[in-house]
Motif scaffolding. Structure first.
Motif, PDB file in Angstrom:
ATOM      1  N   LEU A   1       0.844  -1.194   0.000  1.00 45.85           N
ATOM      2  CA  LEU A   1       0.000   0.000   0.000  1.00 45.85           C
ATOM      3  C   LEU A   1       0.874   1.237   0.000  1.00 45.85           C
ATOM      4  CD1 LEU A   1      -2.906   1.299   0.572  1.00 45.85           C
ATOM      5  CD2 LEU A   1      -2.183   1.340   2.941  1.00 45.85           C
ATOM      6  N   ARG A   2       0.457   2.241  -0.786  1.00 40.45           N
ATOM      7  CA  ARG A   2       1.014   3.588  -0.646  1.00 40.45           C
ATOM      8  C   ARG A   2      -0.174   4.501  -0.480  1.00 40.45           C
ATOM      9  NH1 ARG A   2       6.403   4.739  -4.359  1.00 40.45           N
ATOM     10  NH2 ARG A   2       7.282   2.664  -3.993  1.00 40.45           N
ATOM     11  N   ALA A   3      -0.124   5.324   0.546  1.00 36.87           N
ATOM     12  CA  ALA A   3      -1.274   6.191   0.800  1.00 36.87           C
ATOM     13  C   ALA A   3      -0.817   7.559   1.272  1.00 36.87           C
ATOM     14  CB  ALA A   3      -2.185   5.552   1.849  1.00 36.87           C
ATOM     15  N   ALA A   4      -1.725   8.515   1.161  1.00 36.43           N
ATOM     16  CA  ALA A   4      -1.468   9.872   1.634  1.00 36.43           C
ATOM     17  C   ALA A   4      -2.646  10.304   2.490  1.00 36.43           C
ATOM     18  CB  ALA A   4      -1.295  10.825   0.463  1.00 36.43           C
ATOM     19  N   TYR A   5      -2.343  11.036   3.550  1.00 36.40           N
ATOM     20  CA  TYR A   5      -3.379  11.496   4.464  1.00 36.40           C
ATOM     21  C   TYR A   5      -3.270  12.990   4.646  1.00 36.40           C
ATOM     22  CZ  TYR A   5      -3.157   6.534   5.397  1.00 36.40           C
ATOM     23  OH  TYR A   5      -3.126   5.177   5.229  1.00 36.40           O
ATOM     24  N   LEU A   6      -4.415  13.667   4.659  1.00 34.50           N
ATOM     25  CA  LEU A   6      -4.431  15.101   4.889  1.00 34.50           C
ATOM     26  C   LEU A   6      -4.696  15.321   6.369  1.00 34.50           C
ATOM     27  CD1 LEU A   6      -4.207  17.623   3.065  1.00 34.50           C
ATOM     28  CD2 LEU A   6      -6.699  17.750   3.117  1.00 34.50           C
ATOM     29  N   VAL A   7      -3.731  15.924   7.054  1.00 33.46           N
ATOM     30  CA  VAL A   7      -3.867  16.138   8.492  1.00 33.46           C
ATOM     31  C   VAL A   7      -3.690  17.611   8.804  1.00 33.46           C
ATOM     32  CG1 VAL A   7      -2.949  13.833   8.940  1.00 33.46           C
ATOM     33  CG2 VAL A   7      -1.431  15.805   9.058  1.00 33.46           C
ATOM     34  N   ASP A   8      -4.183  18.025   9.969  1.00 37.61           N
ATOM     35  CA  ASP A   8      -3.999  19.418  10.365  1.00 37.61           C
ATOM     36  C   ASP A   8      -2.517  19.723  10.494  1.00 37.61           C
ATOM     37  OD1 ASP A   8      -6.831  19.394  12.665  1.00 37.61           O
ATOM     38  OD2 ASP A   8      -6.707  19.717  10.483  1.00 37.61           O
ATOM     39  N   ARG A   9      -2.142  20.929  10.121  1.00 37.33           N
ATOM     40  CA  ARG A   9      -0.751  21.348  10.332  1.00 37.33           C
ATOM     41  C   ARG A   9      -0.436  21.154  11.802  1.00 37.33           C
ATOM     42  NH1 ARG A   9       1.737  25.756   6.650  1.00 37.33           N
ATOM     43  NH2 ARG A   9       0.074  26.287   5.191  1.00 37.33           N
ATOM     44  N   GLY A  10       0.750  20.674  12.068  1.00 35.38           N
ATOM     45  CA  GLY A  10       1.121  20.439  13.458  1.00 35.38           C
ATOM     46  C   GLY A  10       0.603  19.105  13.960  1.00 35.38           C
ATOM     47  N   GLY A  11      -0.189  18.422  13.136  1.00 33.69           N
ATOM     48  CA  GLY A  11      -0.749  17.149  13.570  1.00 33.69           C
ATOM     49  C   GLY A  11       0.057  15.944  13.132  1.00 33.69           C
ATOM     50  N   SER A  12       1.197  16.163  12.475  1.00 38.29           N
ATOM     51  CA  SER A  12       1.926  15.012  11.943  1.00 38.29           C
ATOM     52  C   SER A  12       2.590  14.182  13.024  1.00 38.29           C
ATOM     53  CB  SER A  12       2.941  15.426  10.875  1.00 38.29           C
ATOM     54  OG  SER A  12       3.440  16.705  11.108  1.00 38.29           O
ATOM     55  N   ALA A  13       3.004  14.832  14.112  1.00 42.53           N
ATOM     56  CA  ALA A  13       3.613  14.051  15.200  1.00 42.53           C
ATOM     57  C   ALA A  13       2.586  13.091  15.797  1.00 42.53           C
ATOM     58  CB  ALA A  13       4.169  14.984  16.274  1.00 42.53           C
ATOM     59  N   GLY A  14       1.393  13.614  16.014  1.00 43.67           N
ATOM     60  CA  GLY A  14       0.319  12.765  16.535  1.00 43.67           C
ATOM     61  C   GLY A  14      -0.001  11.626  15.581  1.00 43.67           C
ATOM     62  N   PHE A  15       0.015  11.930  14.296  1.00 43.82           N
ATOM     63  CA  PHE A  15      -0.270  10.905  13.299  1.00 43.82           C
ATOM     64  C   PHE A  15       0.812   9.842  13.321  1.00 43.82           C
ATOM     65  CE2 PHE A  15      -3.310  10.068  10.051  1.00 43.82           C
ATOM     66  CZ  PHE A  15      -2.675   9.240   9.152  1.00 43.82           C
ATOM     67  N   ALA A  16       2.059  10.286  13.489  1.00 40.63           N
ATOM     68  CA  ALA A  16       3.175   9.337  13.564  1.00 40.63           C
ATOM     69  C   ALA A  16       2.981   8.384  14.732  1.00 40.63           C
ATOM     70  CB  ALA A  16       4.497  10.093  13.706  1.00 40.63           C
ATOM     71  N   GLU A  17       2.464   8.912  15.828  1.00 42.68           N
ATOM     72  CA  GLU A  17       2.169   8.074  16.995  1.00 42.68           C
ATOM     73  C   GLU A  17       1.166   6.983  16.643  1.00 42.68           C
ATOM     74  OE1 GLU A  17       4.703   8.467  19.478  1.00 42.68           O
ATOM     75  OE2 GLU A  17       2.923   7.337  20.124  1.00 42.68           O
ATOM     76  N   ALA A  18       0.142   7.383  15.903  1.00 36.14           N
ATOM     77  CA  ALA A  18      -0.878   6.419  15.473  1.00 36.14           C
ATOM     78  C   ALA A  18      -0.245   5.341  14.614  1.00 36.14           C
ATOM     79  CB  ALA A  18      -1.991   7.140  14.711  1.00 36.14           C
ATOM     80  N   VAL A  19       0.652   5.746  13.715  1.00 38.11           N
ATOM     81  CA  VAL A  19       1.323   4.775  12.855  1.00 38.11           C
ATOM     82  C   VAL A  19       2.159   3.823  13.707  1.00 38.11           C
ATOM     83  CG1 VAL A  19       3.033   4.458  11.032  1.00 38.11           C
ATOM     84  CG2 VAL A  19       1.344   6.296  10.847  1.00 38.11           C
ATOM     85  N   ALA A  20       2.872   4.375  14.679  1.00 38.37           N
ATOM     86  CA  ALA A  20       3.699   3.538  15.563  1.00 38.37           C
ATOM     87  C   ALA A  20       2.844   2.503  16.289  1.00 38.37           C
ATOM     88  CB  ALA A  20       4.449   4.417  16.565  1.00 38.37           C
ATOM     89  N   THR A  21       1.657   2.931  16.707  1.00 40.92           N
ATOM     90  CA  THR A  21       0.736   2.015  17.385  1.00 40.92           C
ATOM     91  C   THR A  21       0.323   0.877  16.460  1.00 40.92           C
ATOM     92  OG1 THR A  21      -0.100   3.841  18.710  1.00 40.92           O
ATOM     93  CG2 THR A  21      -1.464   1.852  18.616  1.00 40.92           C
ATOM     94  N   HIS A  22       0.000   1.230  15.227  1.00 40.69           N
ATOM     95  CA  HIS A  22      -0.386   0.195  14.269  1.00 40.69           C
ATOM     96  C   HIS A  22       0.786  -0.735  13.976  1.00 40.69           C
ATOM     97  CE1 HIS A  22      -4.449   1.409  13.358  1.00 40.69           C
ATOM     98  NE2 HIS A  22      -4.070   2.664  13.181  1.00 40.69           N
ATOM     99  N   GLN A  23       1.992  -0.168  13.944  1.00 32.97           N
ATOM    100  CA  GLN A  23       3.170  -0.998  13.690  1.00 32.97           C
ATOM    101  C   GLN A  23       3.312  -2.038  14.785  1.00 32.97           C
ATOM    102  OE1 GLN A  23       6.343  -1.078  11.174  1.00 32.97           O
ATOM    103  NE2 GLN A  23       5.336  -2.846  12.080  1.00 32.97           N
ATOM    104  N   ARG A  24       3.140  -1.610  16.031  1.00 29.28           N
ATOM    105  CA  ARG A  24       3.264  -2.548  17.156  1.00 29.28           C
ATOM    106  C   ARG A  24       2.203  -3.634  17.057  1.00 29.28           C
ATOM    107  NH1 ARG A  24       4.748   2.216  19.883  1.00 29.28           N
ATOM    108  NH2 ARG A  24       2.577   2.699  20.430  1.00 29.28           N
ATOM    109  N   ALA A  25       1.026  -3.248  16.580  1.00 28.05           N
ATOM    110  CA  ALA A  25      -0.078  -4.210  16.502  1.00 28.05           C
ATOM    111  C   ALA A  25       0.060  -5.155  15.312  1.00 28.05           C
ATOM    112  CB  ALA A  25      -1.407  -3.459  16.409  1.00 28.05           C
TER     113      ALA A  25
END
Lengths: 113, 67, 188
Positions: free
Chosen positions: C144-168
């Motif tokens: 998969l390759r995907a792109a997500y539109l997030v609020d400016r300043g929200g990328s760190a939080g999004f990275a956290e979500a990705v890290a959570t999915h990685q662990r799972a």
């Protein structure tokens, strides 16, 4: 540049260039050849050059049609593309590739050239 | 491949996906000069999709089998 | 030649002094562009171009323009932009206050590819973003390759979500980069 990696696994190599996979895009008969790797790379490189040559040629033709170039510029452009074409044939020959070998199948995008 | 080099490469892959595959398309011609073959080797797909998009938007005539 | 970097609001805040960028206004939008010499395609050229777009994005919302978009003169730029004025303004409205984050998913081993797991991850991440889109993975081995539109300043939080999915998902590898200008959300 690298400060934009937000999350990466330790085995980052999984995400870098996957050269062996590119063989999937080549025509079958090249895959059967024992000298596959070198010719495969040459094939890809020349295909890209050919693609770009066509793009540039089209842009040049557009300029010529647009009537914004002088007669000399048009002549020079024509000459350049003739030379490029000749050089392409030489390069292809030196790798034992013919026109069809440069036509990659791109699945849903059809054939490259 | 060292981590630093891998990091540079994956960042570049994502960059090229965007620069050549995304963005607003307002002109039929995308000006690219043949140069760094290494980069083009990696990004053949992005380049093709870039041209395909311009063709889909009827900004470029369909590329026939010119060979 | 004039290279077009981005589409932004008109009027807008004063432009940064970078590469001689100027605005060519058309109604309520403007093309941000600069005179350029022919440049060879190379990583350095691409990063330099990106640096200009990101400098512009620091204090304005914008739609990044495809690389290599060069026109002969301002009249052509004006015409190209004016033609699509309303659509471009609508797209610009869609990315206000936002940036793009990228995701790539691969399977670490050969064998049955957990494509379903990748799709689930995408769905959940999409739920946390303003918008999401799947990109063409071409001949790569990416699931998969995907792109997500997030609020400016929200990328760190999004990275956290990705890290959570990685662990799972130990059967997947997730790579997340950003923030990027909203390249994947610039065209409808």
């Amino acid at each position: 540049m690298t400060d934009r990696i937000l999350h990466a696994p330790p085995d980052l190599d999984l995400f870098t260039r996957d050269q062996p996979r590119l063989d999937d895009a080549f025509p079958r008969r090249i895959n059967a050849d024992p000298e596959t790797l070198e010719r495969g790379l040459a094939q890809l490189v020349l295909t890209i050059v050919e693609l770009l040559r066509q793009l540039m040629e089209r842009q040049a033709l557009r300029r010529i049609d647009g009537g914004t170039l002088s007669k000399e510029q048009v002549e020079r452009l024509g000459h350049t593309f003739m030379e490029l074409d000749k050089r392409m044939v030489e390069l292809r020959d030196s790798f034992g590739l013919d026109e069809e070998d440069l036509n990659l199948n791109l699945g849903p995008l059809g054939n490259l050239l | 491949m060292s981590t630093a080099v891998a990091e540079q490469e994956v960042a570049l892959i994502d960059l090229v996906d965007r620069l050549l595959g995304g963005g607003v398309v307002i002109a039929g011609d995308i000006t690219l000069a043949v140069a760094d073959v290494d980069l083009v080797y990696v990004q053949l797909r992005a380049l093709i999709s870039s041209v395909a998009t311009a063709e889909d938007k009827h900004l470029l005539p369909r590329m026939g089998s010119a060979l | 030649m004039i290279e077009v970097y981005a589409i932004a609001d008109h009027p807008g805040p004063p432009l940064p002094d970078v590469n001689g960028v100027r605005a060519v206004p058309a109604g309520r939008i403007a093309a941000l562009c600069a005179d350029v010499e022919e440049t060879a395609l190379s990583p350095a050229a691409l990063w330099a171009h990106e640096a200009v777009v990101e400098a512009l994005m620091e204090d304005r919302d914008l739609l990044p323009v495809r690389y290599g978009t060069r026109l002969a003169d301002e009249a052509q730029v004006l015409r190209a932009v004016a033609e699509r004025h309303d659509a471009l303004l609508a797209a610009l409205d869609g990315v206000r206050g936002a940036a793009e984050v990228s995701l790539r998913v691969v399977a670490p081993t050969d064998g049955p590819a957990p494509a379903e797991a990748a799709a689930r991850v995408h769905e959940q991440l999409a739920g946390q973003a303003r918008a999401a889109t799947v990109l063409d993975a071409g001949e790569s081995r990416d699931l998969l390759r995907a792109a997500y539109l997030v609020d400016r300043g929200g990328s760190a939080g999004f990275a956290e979500a990705v890290a959570t999915h990685q662990r799972a998902h130990p059967d997947l590898r997730l790579l997340c980069t950003g923030p990027w200008p909203p390249y994947s959300f610039a065209e409808r």
